[in-house]
Design an enzyme around this catalytic site. Structure first.
Site, PDB file in Angstrom:
ATOM      1  N   TRP A  97      36.833  36.709  38.458  1.00  0.00           N
ATOM      2  CA  TRP A  97      37.239  38.130  38.493  1.00  0.00           C
ATOM      3  C   TRP A  97      36.549  38.903  37.382  1.00  0.00           C
ATOM      4  O   TRP A  97      36.117  40.039  37.581  1.00  0.00           O
ATOM      5  CB  TRP A  97      38.757  38.267  38.410  1.00  0.00           C
ATOM      6  N   ASP A 111      42.242  43.899  32.958  1.00  0.00           N
ATOM      7  CA  ASP A 111      42.698  43.540  34.295  1.00  0.00           C
ATOM      8  C   ASP A 111      43.918  42.640  34.104  1.00  0.00           C
ATOM      9  O   ASP A 111      43.785  41.504  33.658  1.00  0.00           O
ATOM     10  CB  ASP A 111      41.571  42.814  35.047  1.00  0.00           C
ATOM     11  N   LYS A 134      50.355  40.034  42.918  1.00  0.00           N
ATOM     12  CA  LYS A 134      50.586  38.770  42.235  1.00  0.00           C
ATOM     13  C   LYS A 134      51.989  38.742  41.616  1.00  0.00           C
ATOM     14  O   LYS A 134      52.745  37.833  41.863  1.00  0.00           O
ATOM     15  CB  LYS A 134      49.535  38.531  41.142  1.00  0.00           C
TER      16      LYS A 134
HETATM   17  C1  PLP Z   1      43.623  38.782  42.633  1.00  0.00           C
HETATM   18  C2  PLP Z   1      42.882  39.317  41.479  1.00  0.00           C
HETATM   19  C3  PLP Z   1      41.945  40.350  41.592  1.00  0.00           C
HETATM   20  C4  PLP Z   1      41.564  40.955  42.929  1.00  0.00           C
HETATM   21  O1  PLP Z   1      42.545  41.831  43.346  1.00  0.00           O
HETATM   22  P1  PLP Z   1      42.373  42.690  44.686  1.00  0.00           P
HETATM   23  O2  PLP Z   1      43.611  43.515  44.634  1.00  0.00           O
HETATM   24  O3  PLP Z   1      42.329  41.726  45.826  1.00  0.00           O
HETATM   25  O4  PLP Z   1      41.136  43.478  44.583  1.00  0.00           O
HETATM   26  C5  PLP Z   1      41.350  40.822  40.452  1.00  0.00           C
HETATM   27  N1  PLP Z   1      41.637  40.317  39.246  1.00  0.00           N
HETATM   28  C6  PLP Z   1      42.517  39.312  39.092  1.00  0.00           C
HETATM   29  C7  PLP Z   1      42.810  38.801  37.723  1.00  0.00           C
HETATM   30  C8  PLP Z   1      43.179  38.791  40.202  1.00  0.00           C
HETATM   31  O5  PLP Z   1      44.066  37.799  40.041  1.00  0.00           O
END
Ligand code: PLP
Length: 357
Positions: free
Chosen positions: A99, A166, A190
């Site tokens: 990511w 993030d 998540k």
């Molecule tokens: C799942 C995830 C993403 C991607 O998220 P989307 O909403 O599918 O774009 C980005 N960063 C992390 C840390 C993730 O766990």
């Protein structure tokens, strides 16, 4: 049979969050309408939006000067929106996994990107330490929890430049000092709600300092000015996020959440260390409380599929590790009860008894 949902995302939600969402889908607060069929500009949905923002501010103790936004596009769109709005000459990124790499890739469309440190040399099984954040960067981007590799940054770091994080997979899992960040974003699916909504917490004074023309929908200022209603927001996912935040508040807030998460993770990490068959993949001081990755020791490698089938037969769901790590990944997000972690540990113990050489 009772299912124990260890999926990495979309992932487990608290039962009462699902029940309350189901009720609101049938009839929101007894108004005779579903939350899905309301104008987003009407007072009933506005109340949902206002409460969700207020709970964000309250639970994360967000200081003055920050805005909380909701939009579509996932965390992946934020990989692009962050540099679109904040990148002027150079951005700095910490490379801690897939990511993080995807985020940095988008920034390269806008100019220089410096990778400050990387854990690629060991398949991202640790969080790099002792790096220097360049003082001439426009911002420094980190991924606080690396969902795929099971590593996590447990402290809010000091940065000489705005820190962008993030937090898709660990938001609301512990108290954070928001004042140390310039911008925090994440997909809801998540630890917060269903797929379809992305949250952004942004320090407003960082915006508008860029020469670049920014398309309307990609400009944070648009969403700030319109209270996340420039266009139709993902109303139902926002509703569910609100229910999750009510549930976290009722449990005692994010400090309590952290205690519970630490206790849960300890049960599983202790078993991984004790059990003759398994090895953890992440270095100890980098281990995530949200995604716990483990594999079978070399001499038992050929049993991985058999263990997975056994655990599945006992109700475990979503345990298969990501293809880039292999083995197993137990996601133990906020909504995961400790009883499910104990049930997982029992399958590991039972399998050890029957398969230990
Ligand atoms: C799942 C995830 C993403 C991607 O998220 P989307 O909403 O599918 O774009 C980005 N960063 C992390 C840390 C993730 O766990």
């Amino acid at each position: 049979m009772k299912k124990h949902n260890f999926s990495a995302g979309p992932s487990i939600l608290a039962p009462e969050v699902i029940e309350n969402t189901a009720k609101a889908v049938m009839d929101l607060n007894g108004i005779g309408l579903s939350v899905m069929e309301l104008s987003h500009r009407g007072k009933d949905f506005q109340a949902v939006m206002d409460e969700t923002v207020a709970l964000f501010k309250e639970l994360l103790n967000i200081p003055e000067g920050y805005k909380v936004l909701f939009m579509g596009g996932g965390a992946s769109l934020q990989f692009c929106m962050v540099p679109y709005n904040l990148h002027k000459k150079k951005a700095a990124y910490l490379e801690t996994g897939v990511w993080a790499k995807k985020a940095a890739k988008e920034a390269k469309f806008f100019g220089d990107v410096e990778t400050v440190a990387s854990s690629a040399d060991k398949n991202f099984n640790y969080i790099p330490k002792g790096f220097t954040i360049p003082a001439d960067a426009d911002y420094f981007h980190i991924t606080t929890n690396n969902t795929i590799y099971g590593t996590e940054i447990h402290e809010d770091m000091d940065s000489p430049v705005p820190l962008v994080a993030d937090m898709s997979s660990d938001i609301f899992s512990r108290p954070i000092d928001v004042s140390k960040y310039g911008l925090i974003y994440g997909g809801a699916q998540k630890n917060l709600g269903p797929a379809g909504v992305t949250f952004v917490i942004v320090r407003e004074d960082l915006l508008g300092k860029n020469e670049r023309a920014i398309p309307t929908m990609l400009n944070y200022q648009t969403h700030i000015d319109e209270g996340s209603m420039f266009n139709t927001p993902p109303c139902l996912p926002i509703y569910t996020c609100m229910e999750t935040l009510r549930w976290i508040k009722k449990l005692g807030g994010v400090a309590k959440m952290q205690q519970i998460n630490e206790a849960k993770a300890k049960v599983l990490y202790d078993e991984i260390e004790r059990n003759e068959l398994f090895n953890g993949t992440a270095e100890k001081d980098s281990r995530s409380l949200m995604n716990i990755c483990f594999v079978m020791k070399d001499e038992y490698k050929e049993l991985e599929q058999e263990y997975l089938s056994f655990a599945t037969s006992k109700g475990m769901v979503g345990l298969k590790g990501h293809r880039s790590v292999g083995g197993f990944r137990a996601s133990t997000y906020n909504a995961m009860p400790i009883e499910s972690v104990q049930a997982l540990v029992e399958t590991m113990q039972e399998f050890e008894k029957t398969h230990k050489k």
